[in-house]
Design an enzyme around this catalytic site. Structure first.
Site, mmCIF file in Angstrom:
data_model
loop_
_atom_site.group_PDB
_atom_site.id
_atom_site.type_symbol
_atom_site.label_atom_id
_atom_site.label_comp_id
_atom_site.label_asym_id
_atom_site.label_seq_id
_atom_site.Cartn_x
_atom_site.Cartn_y
_atom_site.Cartn_z
ATOM 1 N N ARG A 153 -26.094 14.643 18.090
ATOM 2 C CA ARG A 153 -26.453 15.457 16.924
ATOM 3 C C ARG A 153 -27.925 15.256 16.546
ATOM 4 O O ARG A 153 -28.599 16.170 16.097
ATOM 5 C CB ARG A 153 -25.575 15.094 15.722
ATOM 6 C CG ARG A 153 -24.113 15.493 15.875
ATOM 7 C CD ARG A 153 -23.337 15.214 14.598
ATOM 8 N NE ARG A 153 -21.902 15.327 14.842
ATOM 9 C CZ ARG A 153 -21.090 14.296 15.002
ATOM 10 N NH1 ARG A 153 -21.576 13.063 14.925
ATOM 11 N NH2 ARG A 153 -19.805 14.481 15.232
ATOM 12 N N SER B 184 -11.255 9.947 22.795
ATOM 13 C CA SER B 184 -11.236 10.283 21.367
ATOM 14 C C SER B 184 -9.834 10.588 20.857
ATOM 15 O O SER B 184 -9.568 11.653 20.303
ATOM 16 C CB SER B 184 -12.166 11.481 21.098
ATOM 17 O OG SER B 184 -13.476 11.193 21.504
ATOM 18 N N CYS C 4 -3.500 4.599 16.994
ATOM 19 C CA CYS C 4 -2.641 4.250 15.865
ATOM 20 C C CYS C 4 -1.463 5.209 15.735
ATOM 21 O O CYS C 4 -0.449 4.883 15.112
ATOM 22 C CB CYS C 4 -3.446 4.257 14.566
ATOM 23 S SG CYS C 4 -4.833 3.111 14.537
ATOM 24 N N ARG D 130 -20.903 19.443 25.134
ATOM 25 C CA ARG D 130 -21.991 19.063 24.229
ATOM 26 C C ARG D 130 -23.049 18.242 24.959
ATOM 27 O O ARG D 130 -23.770 17.453 24.361
ATOM 28 C CB ARG D 130 -21.428 18.280 23.050
ATOM 29 C CG ARG D 130 -20.345 19.041 22.293
ATOM 30 C CD ARG D 130 -19.939 18.319 21.037
ATOM 31 N NE ARG D 130 -21.021 18.305 20.080
ATOM 32 C CZ ARG D 130 -21.235 17.323 19.203
ATOM 33 N NH1 ARG D 130 -20.429 16.280 19.189
ATOM 34 N NH2 ARG D 130 -22.238 17.378 18.356
ATOM 35 N N TYR E 5 -3.093 7.782 -14.691
ATOM 36 C CA TYR E 5 -1.717 7.510 -15.126
ATOM 37 C C TYR E 5 -1.003 8.805 -15.492
ATOM 38 O O TYR E 5 -1.544 9.677 -16.188
ATOM 39 C CB TYR E 5 -1.679 6.580 -16.342
ATOM 40 C CG TYR E 5 -0.358 6.667 -17.089
ATOM 41 C CD1 TYR E 5 0.801 6.166 -16.504
ATOM 42 C CD2 TYR E 5 -0.269 7.301 -18.318
ATOM 43 C CE1 TYR E 5 2.032 6.282 -17.161
ATOM 44 C CE2 TYR E 5 0.959 7.420 -18.982
ATOM 45 C CZ TYR E 5 2.109 6.910 -18.390
ATOM 46 O OH TYR E 5 3.313 7.032 -19.019
ATOM 47 N N TRP F 161 1.020 0.723 -17.106
ATOM 48 C CA TRP F 161 0.205 -0.316 -16.495
ATOM 49 C C TRP F 161 0.493 -0.288 -14.999
ATOM 50 O O TRP F 161 1.592 -0.609 -14.565
ATOM 51 C CB TRP F 161 0.529 -1.705 -17.066
ATOM 52 C CG TRP F 161 -0.162 -2.004 -18.357
ATOM 53 C CD1 TRP F 161 0.306 -1.774 -19.613
ATOM 54 C CD2 TRP F 161 -1.457 -2.574 -18.503
ATOM 55 N NE1 TRP F 161 -0.619 -2.164 -20.557
ATOM 56 C CE2 TRP F 161 -1.725 -2.665 -19.893
ATOM 57 C CE3 TRP F 161 -2.437 -3.015 -17.618
ATOM 58 C CZ2 TRP F 161 -2.914 -3.185 -20.398
ATOM 59 C CZ3 TRP F 161 -3.621 -3.540 -18.118
ATOM 60 C CH2 TRP F 161 -3.844 -3.610 -19.496
#
Length: 463
Positions: free
Chosen positions: A29, A48, A52, A79, A437, A445
């Protein structure tokens, strides 16, 4: 130096996944093909991709392998990145500024010169040298190819008994995947509780939840060998005390930095075997070599020591930093606080910062508190239980770590603690955080703030 007769510099990248291709893409880039030639070596077929996501592909939540691929080799080549798949870097000549690469198909070898080098060799799974470990039906899960091989075994296997060796992130995620596939799952774990990234009291909660899901969990058990049939297929996992029948075995024993190339080249390694870099991810003592991802050690901002943490979040950030610096810009990676989340079925598990034993190792005096709360206001439908453990420095009250185990809405609460750790906040300062909240999302809390209030009391009581 590069043998290219033009004025172009040549960047060589070793490793085609998160760090390597992020670095190559960012450098591209910033600098066009006329200024910077980029050559990348990847020994596998894919680039790429999300490692996971492999447990969720195996478990069926992700339908197709290609859904895990962010950018194919063809897209990188479009690219102007000379990406060479099924090509393995076999040595680095630091003095000569060149890399020797071998084509896995055919075995041809050649030297490629570089002006700048990025090492992104990742990590290798721990695979004990025990009898039967190479038997058919025994699988590690590190790459897309590994995931495909495991799926092929699951589809071809008639039996429905699976043993997972190890109860860390990969172990518990693969236990869930196999459960989704209809297998009877046993997890053999050498530690006192699953998830050694948690303190044992929090790991006990994970143990109880996994058992309630129908997973058999065997703690404090060391695998001694894999038993096989006459035709060489796995039939059981043996420990010193018992045998656990298995039609398939999945290894989830963690990973180590893959730094064989770096070590042989004389590059600096840390206590955990990972490459050592500066804040710009440049290998220490080497002006034109960078490294990132699972093959490096990073600074723990809480303890001040170097750690090896194999996570895709860090790997992608390292690649962006490296690519910016290689491309003529400037970026740094200051370190980590050790944030990680996982799940097994509907149980969410999160941690950031130090465990008790980490704090002791760092020589810190601390207090630890644990609170029980709920993910939503207690009166709101589907409010789920949550346990939060918080560790704070005894004298100053500085936050040191947080662990969370609970149901829906539990895990991502750890991000509040991660920000507090990065900012160096005390637990008293945390109690004033203006968190969102409403009854569908939190009690009035928030559980993290309840833990902070209790930690403030403990710090004051400790004097």
């Amino acid at each position: 130096m590069s043998t290219d007769t033009s004025a172009r510099e040549r960047l060589v990248v070793i490793g085609g996944d998160a760090t390597g291709m992020s670095a190559a893409s960012q450098a591209r880039r910033l600098r066009g093909p006329d200024e910077l030639e980029i050559v990348a070596f990847e020994r596998g077929d894919f680039t790429s991709y999300s490692a996971c996501g492999i447990p969720y592909w195996v478990g069926g939540q992700v339908g197709e392998r290609d859904e895990l691929i962010a950018r194919t080799p063809e897209e990188h080549r479009a690219r102007a990145i000379d990406l060479r798949t099924r090509t393995e870097a076999v040595s680095i000549d630091v003095a000569g500024q060149r890399v020797r690469a071998r084509a896995l198909d055919g075995g041809d070898e050649s030297w490629v010169a570089y002006d700048k080098l990025v090492i992104a060799t990742g990590a290798r799974p721990t695979r004990p040298d025990l009898p039967g470990m190479d038997a058919a039906g025994v699988h590690g899960v590190q790459t897309l190819g590994d995931g495909q091989a495991l799926l092929d075994t699951l589809r071809a296997t008639q039996g429905r008994r699976a043993v997972v060796v190890g109860a860390g992130y990969i172990g518990v995620e693969m236990a869930e995947a196999l459960l989704h596939r209809g297998y009877e799952v046993t997890v053999v774990n050498r530690g006192p509780e699953p998830m050694s990234t948690l303190d044992p009291d929090m790991g006990r909660l994970v143990h109880e939840a996994m058992t309630g899901m129908g997973i058999t969990l065997v703690d404090e058990a060391e695998v001694t060998k894999i038993l096989t049939t006459d035709d060489g297929r796995v039939r059981a996992v043996a420990t010193e005390d018992a045998e656990y029948p298995a039609d398939v075995v999945v290894l989830g024993l963690g990973v180590r930095p893959e730094t064989t190339l770096a070590r042989d080249a004389g590059l600096p390694l840390g206590e955990h075997g990972g490459l050592l870099t500066d804040l710009a991810m440049r290998v220490r003592g080497h002006e034109n070599i960078w490294a990132g991802g699972d093959c490096v050690e990073v600074l723990d901002l809480v303890s001040g020591s170097e750690r090896h943490i194999a996570l895709g979040t860090h790997a992608n950030k390292h690649g962006q930093v490296i690519g910016s610096n290689v491309g003529g810009g400037y970026a740094t990676f200051p370190g980590v606080v050790g944030t990680a989340v996982s799940k097994v079925c509907d149980l969410e598990i999160a941690r950031t910062g130090l465990r008790e034993k980490d704090a002791l190792r760092a020589g810190l005096r601390f207090v630890a508190v644990t609170v029980e709360s709920t993910s939503r206001a207690g009166y709101y439908p589907d409010a789920a239980p949550m346990t939060v453990k918080m560790i704070a420095e005894r004298r100053t009250g500085k936050l040191l770590g947080v662990q969370i185990v609970g149901r829906e809405g539990a895990a991502k609460r750890v991000d509040v603690a991660a920000v507090a750790l990065t900012a160096g906040m005390t637990v008293e300062q945390m109690t004033a955080l203006d968190l969102g909240y409403a009854p569908p999302f939190s009690p009035v809390w928030d559980p993290v703030l309840v833990a902070a209030r209790k930690a403030v009391t403990a710090v004051r009581a400790a004097g």
